[in-house]
Write a protein that holds these residues in place. Structure first.
Motif, mmCIF file in Angstrom:
data_model
loop_
_atom_site.group_PDB
_atom_site.id
_atom_site.type_symbol
_atom_site.label_atom_id
_atom_site.label_comp_id
_atom_site.label_asym_id
_atom_site.label_seq_id
_atom_site.Cartn_x
_atom_site.Cartn_y
_atom_site.Cartn_z
ATOM 1 N N TYR A 1 0.855 -1.199 0.000
ATOM 2 C CA TYR A 1 0.000 0.000 0.000
ATOM 3 C C TYR A 1 0.883 1.238 0.000
ATOM 4 N N PHE A 2 0.437 2.259 -0.712
ATOM 5 C CA PHE A 2 0.967 3.607 -0.496
ATOM 6 C C PHE A 2 -0.169 4.367 0.172
ATOM 7 N N GLY A 3 -0.063 4.575 1.474
ATOM 8 C CA GLY A 3 -1.189 5.171 2.195
ATOM 9 C C GLY A 3 -2.394 4.256 2.048
ATOM 10 N N HIS B 1 -3.938 0.672 -2.610
ATOM 11 C CA HIS B 1 -3.483 -0.721 -2.629
ATOM 12 C C HIS B 1 -2.828 -0.960 -3.986
ATOM 13 N N VAL B 2 -1.504 -1.012 -4.047
ATOM 14 C CA VAL B 2 -0.843 -1.055 -5.365
ATOM 15 C C VAL B 2 -0.333 -2.433 -5.765
ATOM 16 N N LEU B 3 -0.105 -3.330 -4.801
ATOM 17 C CA LEU B 3 0.180 -4.732 -5.156
ATOM 18 C C LEU B 3 -0.807 -5.592 -4.396
ATOM 19 N N GLY C 1 2.774 -4.454 -18.813
ATOM 20 C CA GLY C 1 1.496 -3.968 -18.296
ATOM 21 C C GLY C 1 1.433 -2.469 -18.416
ATOM 22 N N PRO C 2 0.218 -1.924 -18.343
ATOM 23 C CA PRO C 2 0.064 -0.482 -18.518
ATOM 24 C C PRO C 2 0.750 0.319 -17.409
ATOM 25 N N SER C 3 0.982 1.562 -17.694
ATOM 26 C CA SER C 3 1.568 2.475 -16.728
ATOM 27 C C SER C 3 0.700 2.515 -15.471
ATOM 28 N N GLY C 4 1.342 2.453 -14.319
ATOM 29 C CA GLY C 4 0.598 2.504 -13.057
ATOM 30 C C GLY C 4 0.111 1.163 -12.561
ATOM 31 N N SER C 5 0.455 0.075 -13.278
ATOM 32 C CA SER C 5 -0.070 -1.235 -12.878
ATOM 33 C C SER C 5 0.711 -1.870 -11.737
ATOM 34 N N GLY C 6 1.870 -1.286 -11.377
ATOM 35 C CA GLY C 6 2.603 -1.798 -10.216
ATOM 36 C C GLY C 6 3.923 -2.496 -10.545
ATOM 37 N N LYS C 7 4.364 -2.392 -11.790
ATOM 38 C CA LYS C 7 5.572 -3.105 -12.220
ATOM 39 C C LYS C 7 6.817 -2.619 -11.459
ATOM 40 N N SER C 8 7.011 -1.308 -11.442
ATOM 41 C CA SER C 8 8.188 -0.769 -10.739
ATOM 42 C C SER C 8 8.122 -1.080 -9.255
ATOM 43 N N THR C 9 6.941 -0.939 -8.687
ATOM 44 C CA THR C 9 6.798 -1.197 -7.256
ATOM 45 C C THR C 9 7.173 -2.646 -6.939
ATOM 46 N N LEU C 10 6.780 -3.559 -7.792
ATOM 47 C CA LEU C 10 7.104 -4.971 -7.570
ATOM 48 C C LEU C 10 8.627 -5.163 -7.534
HETATM 49 P P1 ADP Z 1 4.271 1.035 -13.150
HETATM 50 O O1 ADP Z 1 5.728 0.862 -12.917
HETATM 51 O O2 ADP Z 1 3.583 -0.208 -13.628
HETATM 52 O O3 ADP Z 1 3.972 2.199 -14.058
HETATM 53 P P2 ADP Z 1 4.201 1.843 -10.378
HETATM 54 O O4 ADP Z 1 4.686 0.660 -9.630
HETATM 55 O O5 ADP Z 1 5.163 2.943 -10.600
HETATM 56 O O6 ADP Z 1 3.570 1.370 -11.765
HETATM 57 O O7 ADP Z 1 2.950 2.458 -9.657
HETATM 58 C C1 ADP Z 1 1.861 1.684 -9.189
HETATM 59 C C2 ADP Z 1 0.893 2.565 -8.448
HETATM 60 O O8 ADP Z 1 1.496 3.016 -7.252
HETATM 61 C C3 ADP Z 1 0.463 3.793 -9.216
HETATM 62 O O9 ADP Z 1 -0.887 4.041 -8.928
HETATM 63 C C4 ADP Z 1 1.334 4.885 -8.644
HETATM 64 O O10 ADP Z 1 0.703 6.127 -8.733
HETATM 65 C C5 ADP Z 1 1.477 4.435 -7.208
HETATM 66 N N1 ADP Z 1 2.760 4.854 -6.614
HETATM 67 C C6 ADP Z 1 3.997 4.496 -7.042
HETATM 68 N N2 ADP Z 1 4.950 5.007 -6.250
HETATM 69 C C7 ADP Z 1 4.301 5.732 -5.297
HETATM 70 C C8 ADP Z 1 4.730 6.494 -4.160
HETATM 71 N N3 ADP Z 1 6.034 6.612 -3.854
HETATM 72 N N4 ADP Z 1 3.774 7.078 -3.412
HETATM 73 C C9 ADP Z 1 2.469 6.930 -3.701
HETATM 74 N N5 ADP Z 1 2.001 6.220 -4.739
HETATM 75 C C10 ADP Z 1 2.892 5.616 -5.520
#
Ligand code: ADP
Ligand code: MG
Length: 243
Positions: free
Chosen positions: A13-15, A18-20, A37-46
């Motif tokens: 979670y970011f706040g 729920h991102v993953l 996957g599309p932008s914002g789908s959680g790839k970088s976060t993973l």
């Molecule tokens: P992707 O790499 O697939 O484009 P991200 O993993 O960057 O996706 O982001 C997934 C979701 O988490 C998005 O909704 C993004 O706005 C949110 N997000 C990413 N990083 C942060 C952060 N540091 N704080 C709050 N929300 C974040």
């Protein structure tokens, strides 16, 4: 045998966001897993969770069967075992290519200067930069800088390499040289998790494609099957937009 890297019901979670969402994924030794996957789908976060740049709130991530998401796990040891390369190269601007590559092995692993340098030269040669050992980042093209960043990550002898859109910031004519280095690494048996929009690379080099959408893995498959006959509607829609 355990998978080399395991995501087990990972929740992030970011706040309130729920991102993953219950992400489970096994990365087998020597496999190249391409995450799309599309932008914002959680790839970088993973990827960032695997390197502890982000903490998870549920589930577990294991490397070689050992928890790396445990707050007690040693982040420095972990980051030696999981190398990461980003879209922005983040090289130290006042250090040469060779110094960028040898810094962490000297400081973190305590290698002698001559040992670190010999290994650094070998790695820069491997990414095609033996003529640029003493160049500073601003004397190098974006493609060359990204190859230094790859060599720098390899200098810690990681077990897994994570690549997050490493060619997205490059001029189109420089993309190929970076993908070529990644392809060579894959051929040599490096275990890799690669987020990319380069579908040619995904198809030719990937052992497995993972499609993410809205924080979930919605489809996984071998490249041929994924690109030719995706099983899910989400997969079909994704492909219809990009191909
Ligand atoms: P992707 O790499 O697939 O484009 P991200 O993993 O960057 O996706 O982001 C997934 C979701 O988490 C998005 O909704 C993004 O706005 C949110 N997000 C990413 N990083 C942060 C952060 N540091 N704080 C709050 N929300 C974040
Ligand atoms: Mg991203």
């Amino acid at each position: 045998m355990n998978p080399l890297l395991e995501f087990d019901e990972v929740n992030k979670y970011f706040g309130e966001t729920h991102v993953l969402k219950d992400v489970s994924l096994d990365i087998e030794d020597q496999d190249v897993t391409v995450v799309v996957g599309p932008s914002g789908s959680g790839k970088s976060t993973l990827l960032r969770c695997a390197n502890r740049l982000e903490e998870i709130q549920g589930g577990e991530i294991r490397l070689d069967g050992e928890s790396i998401s445990d707050p007690k796990a040693d982040i420095n040891v972990l980051r030696q075992r999981i190398g990461m390369v980003f879209q922005s190269f983040n090289l130290f601007p006042h250090k040469t290519a060779l110094e960028n590559v040898t810094l962490a092995p000297r400081k973190v692993r305590g290698l002698d200067d001559d040992v670190a340098e010999a290994r650094g030269e070998e790695l820069l040669d491997r990414v095609g930069l033996s003529a640029q050992l003493n160049s500073y980042p601003n004397q190098l093209s974006g493609g060359q800088q990204q190859r230094v960043a790859i060599a720098r990550a390899l200098a810690m002898d990681p077990k897994v390499m994570l690549f997050d859109e490493v060619t997205s910031a490059l001029d189109p004519e420089l993309v190929g040289e970076v993908l070529e280095v990644m392809r060579t690494l894959a051929d040599e048996g490096m275990t890799m998790m690669v987020v990319t929009h380069e579908m040619g690379f995904a198809r030719e080099v990937g052992d497995r494609i993972v499609l993410m959408s809205d924080g979930r893995i919605v489809e996984t498959g071998e490249p041929k099957q994924f690109f030719e006959s995706p099983e899910t509607d989400r997969g079909k829609r994704f492909l219809s937009k990009i191909l």
